[in-house]
Design a protein around this motif. Structure first.
Motif, PDB file in Angstrom:
ATOM      1  N   ARG A  30       0.828  -1.218   0.000  1.00  0.00           N
ATOM      2  CA  ARG A  30       0.000   0.000   0.000  1.00  0.00           C
ATOM      3  C   ARG A  30       0.858   1.261   0.000  1.00  0.00           C
ATOM      4  NH1 ARG A  30      -2.630  -2.643   4.248  1.00  0.00           N
ATOM      5  NH2 ARG A  30      -1.806  -1.106   5.724  1.00  0.00           N
ATOM      6  N   GLY A  31       2.034   1.176   0.592  1.00  0.00           N
ATOM      7  CA  GLY A  31       2.890   2.350   0.696  1.00  0.00           C
ATOM      8  C   GLY A  31       2.505   3.280   1.829  1.00  0.00           C
ATOM      9  N   LYS A  32       1.580   2.859   2.646  1.00  0.00           N
ATOM     10  CA  LYS A  32       1.181   3.664   3.802  1.00  0.00           C
ATOM     11  C   LYS A  32       0.513   2.757   4.825  1.00  0.00           C
ATOM     12  CE  LYS A  32      -3.279   5.036   1.829  1.00  0.00           C
ATOM     13  NZ  LYS A  32      -4.155   6.173   1.456  1.00  0.00           N
ATOM     14  N   CYS A  33       0.411   3.236   6.066  1.00  0.00           N
ATOM     15  CA  CYS A  33      -0.216   2.425   7.104  1.00  0.00           C
ATOM     16  C   CYS A  33      -0.453   3.252   8.345  1.00  0.00           C
ATOM     17  CB  CYS A  33       0.664   1.224   7.463  1.00  0.00           C
ATOM     18  SG  CYS A  33       2.165   1.658   8.382  1.00  0.00           S
ATOM     19  N   ASP A  34      -1.286   2.713   9.223  1.00  0.00           N
ATOM     20  CA  ASP A  34      -1.323   3.151  10.613  1.00  0.00           C
ATOM     21  C   ASP A  34      -0.430   2.160  11.336  1.00  0.00           C
ATOM     22  OD1 ASP A  34      -1.749   3.533  13.306  1.00  0.00           O
ATOM     23  OD2 ASP A  34      -3.939   3.430  13.207  1.00  0.00           O
TER      24      ASP A  34
ATOM     25  N   LYS B 127      13.181   2.150   1.758  1.00  0.00           N
ATOM     26  CA  LYS B 127      14.200   3.142   1.411  1.00  0.00           C
ATOM     27  C   LYS B 127      14.017   4.423   2.215  1.00  0.00           C
ATOM     28  CE  LYS B 127      14.740   1.492  -3.361  1.00  0.00           C
ATOM     29  NZ  LYS B 127      14.593   1.868  -4.797  1.00  0.00           N
ATOM     30  N   HIS B 128      12.765   4.763   2.480  1.00  0.00           N
ATOM     31  CA  HIS B 128      12.498   6.003   3.207  1.00  0.00           C
ATOM     32  C   HIS B 128      11.111   5.931   3.843  1.00  0.00           C
ATOM     33  CE1 HIS B 128      12.927  10.176   4.314  1.00  0.00           C
ATOM     34  NE2 HIS B 128      11.742  10.446   3.802  1.00  0.00           N
ATOM     35  N   ILE B 129      10.989   6.500   5.039  1.00  0.00           N
ATOM     36  CA  ILE B 129       9.720   6.522   5.766  1.00  0.00           C
ATOM     37  C   ILE B 129       9.454   7.951   6.200  1.00  0.00           C
ATOM     38  CG2 ILE B 129       8.379   5.530   7.673  1.00  0.00           C
ATOM     39  CD1 ILE B 129      10.690   3.381   7.840  1.00  0.00           C
ATOM     40  N   GLU B 130       8.218   8.393   6.044  1.00  0.00           N
ATOM     41  CA  GLU B 130       7.823   9.718   6.507  1.00  0.00           C
ATOM     42  C   GLU B 130       6.554   9.626   7.345  1.00  0.00           C
ATOM     43  OE1 GLU B 130       7.284  12.386   3.262  1.00  0.00           O
ATOM     44  OE2 GLU B 130       9.436  12.543   2.806  1.00  0.00           O
ATOM     45  N   LEU B 131       6.408  10.574   8.254  1.00  0.00           N
ATOM     46  CA  LEU B 131       5.173  10.675   9.025  1.00  0.00           C
ATOM     47  C   LEU B 131       4.072  11.240   8.140  1.00  0.00           C
ATOM     48  CD1 LEU B 131       6.694  12.181  12.281  1.00  0.00           C
ATOM     49  CD2 LEU B 131       5.622   9.922  12.103  1.00  0.00           C
ATOM     50  N   GLY B 132       2.865  10.682   8.272  1.00  0.00           N
ATOM     51  CA  GLY B 132       1.726  11.218   7.543  1.00  0.00           C
ATOM     52  C   GLY B 132       1.365  12.608   8.044  1.00  0.00           C
TER      53      GLY B 132
ATOM     54  N   SER C 123       0.768   5.029  25.367  1.00  0.00           N
ATOM     55  CA  SER C 123       0.608   4.307  24.109  1.00  0.00           C
ATOM     56  C   SER C 123      -0.074   5.188  23.077  1.00  0.00           C
ATOM     57  CB  SER C 123      -0.230   3.037  24.358  1.00  0.00           C
ATOM     58  OG  SER C 123      -0.275   2.232  23.218  1.00  0.00           O
ATOM     59  N   LEU C 124       0.535   5.299  21.904  1.00  0.00           N
ATOM     60  CA  LEU C 124      -0.040   6.102  20.828  1.00  0.00           C
ATOM     61  C   LEU C 124      -1.365   5.514  20.352  1.00  0.00           C
ATOM     62  CD1 LEU C 124       3.131   6.736  18.646  1.00  0.00           C
ATOM     63  CD2 LEU C 124       1.749   8.534  19.711  1.00  0.00           C
ATOM     64  N   ARG C 125      -2.305   6.409  20.061  1.00  0.00           N
ATOM     65  CA  ARG C 125      -3.569   5.949  19.468  1.00  0.00           C
ATOM     66  C   ARG C 125      -3.342   5.458  18.041  1.00  0.00           C
ATOM     67  NH1 ARG C 125      -8.444   6.981  21.768  1.00  0.00           N
ATOM     68  NH2 ARG C 125      -8.599   8.481  23.476  1.00  0.00           N
ATOM     69  N   LYS C 126      -2.539   6.198  17.278  1.00  0.00           N
ATOM     70  CA  LYS C 126      -2.254   5.833  15.883  1.00  0.00           C
ATOM     71  C   LYS C 126      -0.954   6.490  15.468  1.00  0.00           C
ATOM     72  CE  LYS C 126      -4.862   9.600  13.644  1.00  0.00           C
ATOM     73  NZ  LYS C 126      -3.814  10.141  12.761  1.00  0.00           N
ATOM     74  N   LEU C 127      -0.379   6.020  14.369  1.00  0.00           N
ATOM     75  CA  LEU C 127       0.810   6.624  13.795  1.00  0.00           C
ATOM     76  C   LEU C 127       0.788   6.373  12.289  1.00  0.00           C
ATOM     77  CD1 LEU C 127       3.429   8.170  14.568  1.00  0.00           C
ATOM     78  CD2 LEU C 127       4.610   5.970  14.453  1.00  0.00           C
ATOM     79  N   ASP C 128       0.353   7.388  11.537  1.00  0.00           N
ATOM     80  CA  ASP C 128       0.250   7.257  10.087  1.00  0.00           C
ATOM     81  C   ASP C 128       1.616   7.444   9.445  1.00  0.00           C
ATOM     82  OD1 ASP C 128      -2.497   6.847  10.172  1.00  0.00           O
ATOM     83  OD2 ASP C 128      -2.941   8.988  10.087  1.00  0.00           O
ATOM     84  N   LEU C 129       1.996   6.484   8.568  1.00  0.00           N
ATOM     85  CA  LEU C 129       3.279   6.521   7.882  1.00  0.00           C
ATOM     86  C   LEU C 129       3.094   6.449   6.374  1.00  0.00           C
ATOM     87  CD1 LEU C 129       5.339   3.905   9.970  1.00  0.00           C
ATOM     88  CD2 LEU C 129       5.096   6.365  10.408  1.00  0.00           C
ATOM     89  N   HIS C 130       3.984   7.116   5.657  1.00  0.00           N
ATOM     90  CA  HIS C 130       4.148   6.942   4.209  1.00  0.00           C
ATOM     91  C   HIS C 130       5.486   6.257   4.000  1.00  0.00           C
ATOM     92  CE1 HIS C 130       1.259  10.534   3.272  1.00  0.00           C
ATOM     93  NE2 HIS C 130       0.640   9.472   3.721  1.00  0.00           N
ATOM     94  N   ILE C 131       5.461   5.174   3.226  1.00  0.00           N
ATOM     95  CA  ILE C 131       6.637   4.296   3.126  1.00  0.00           C
ATOM     96  C   ILE C 131       7.041   4.092   1.674  1.00  0.00           C
ATOM     97  CG2 ILE C 131       7.534   1.999   3.662  1.00  0.00           C
ATOM     98  CD1 ILE C 131       5.543   1.864   5.969  1.00  0.00           C
ATOM     99  N   GLU C 132       8.308   4.191   1.420  1.00  0.00           N
ATOM    100  CA  GLU C 132       8.867   3.879   0.088  1.00  0.00           C
ATOM    101  C   GLU C 132       9.788   2.665   0.184  1.00  0.00           C
ATOM    102  OE1 GLU C 132      10.910   7.246  -1.433  1.00  0.00           O
ATOM    103  OE2 GLU C 132       9.234   8.635  -1.093  1.00  0.00           O
TER     104      GLU C 132
END
Length: 285
Positions: A11-15, A256-261, A276-285
């Motif tokens: 998907r290239g992204k996730c919580d 290769k690279h990860i960024e915060l949503g 504990s974090l409720r969520k953490l949205d990431l964009h992933i390459e």
């Protein structure tokens, strides 16, 4: 870890919390105990209820609802003990049953249930917190992602500093057994106190510039209070460290690279105990 990452990378992204930090330690503790994997969703729900009862921030109605769910958990564990006695299988539950049968005075049925309930809850919640926080800390600390990519041998030290600075279990309640005094404050026998080891972990007298993240602060693990102390030291400390290390190693090796949503608010689950974090949205390459 790889199985959980496959759909995330596609998907290239996730919580990160929902898609990885929750299912990894939950899956591992279910396997270690020898429980059916299909029971994982309700075991996670019961674990959340156990944490909720102790959160100190839920309404009376919510605490009552959580307590009813925990009664269901006790019944479930009792059934699992009977099944393990009838047909022993690989896992901690069968090991505990064998130990109690070998020595009738070692563990009562009530103690067995209590131990298993504790392992289900403690075996996932704090590691979920640590895995979530570690990735957030990596991405919010300038240059840290690149450093850990280039020097993965520093990941264990990174975990130690993360667990010090963002202690997954902020503290716990204790009962004063006899009249005593701490820092000039009298503590009468029978008092309830809350030990905040998250506070101890930020003591500038022990950790210079304690509020700053220092990757080189620890030469070896355990020089903090995040896993408790003495007879209360966390039974699963090595497991929590290993799961977090493997999570980070696998994530960095396969990307290769990860960024915060852009929509992250970095809000935590309301609780006096856990961080504990409720969520953490990431964009992933």
């Amino acid at each position: 870890a790889n199985q959980l990452l496959d759909p995330v990378l596609a998907r290239g992204k996730c919580d990160w919390v929902k898609d990885f930090a929750i299912p990894l330690p939950m899956t591992m503790i279910v396997r270690l105990l020898g429980l059916p994997m299909e029971d994982l969703p309700r075991l996670k729900n019961w674990s959340d209820c156990a944490i909720g009862v102790l959160s100190g921030l839920r309404s009376s109605a919510e605490v009552a609802a959580n307590a009813l769910e925990l009664a269901n958990m006790v019944e479930y564990i009792a059934v699992q003990l009977d099944l393990a006695k009838q047909n022993p299988r690989e896992g901690v539950i069968s090991d505990l049953v064998r130990a109690s049968e070998a020595d009738s005075e070692s563990l009562s049925r009530g103690e067995l249930i209590s131990i298993i309930a504790q392992l289900i809850t403690a075996g996932n919640e704090t590691t979920t917190s640590l895995i979530g926080t570690a990735v957030m800390r990596m991405l919010r600390t300038e240059g840290m992602q690149q450093t850990l990519r280039e020097q993965p041998q520093k990941i264990p030290a990174f975990i130690e500093e993360t667990v010090r600075l963002d202690t997954p279990l902020k503290g716990h309640f204790r009962l004063v057994k006899k009249d005593t005094e701490v820092a000039g404050q009298p503590l009468p026998s029978g008092s309830r106190v809350m030990l905040l080891w998250a506070s101890a972990n930020r003591d500038d007298r022990e950790y210079p510039a304690a509020d700053q993240f220092d990757l080189d602060r620890f030469s070896k693990p355990g020089l903090h209070f995040s896993f408790g102390y003495g007879i209360h030291h966390c039974l699963g400390a090595a497991l929590g460290r290993a799961e977090t290390r493997i999570a980070l190693e696998t994530l960095l090796a396969r990307t290769k690279h990860i960024e915060l949503g852009p929509d992250n608010d970095f809000h935590h689950v309301p609780s006096l105990l856990v961080r504990s974090l409720r969520k953490l949205d990431l964009h992933i390459e």
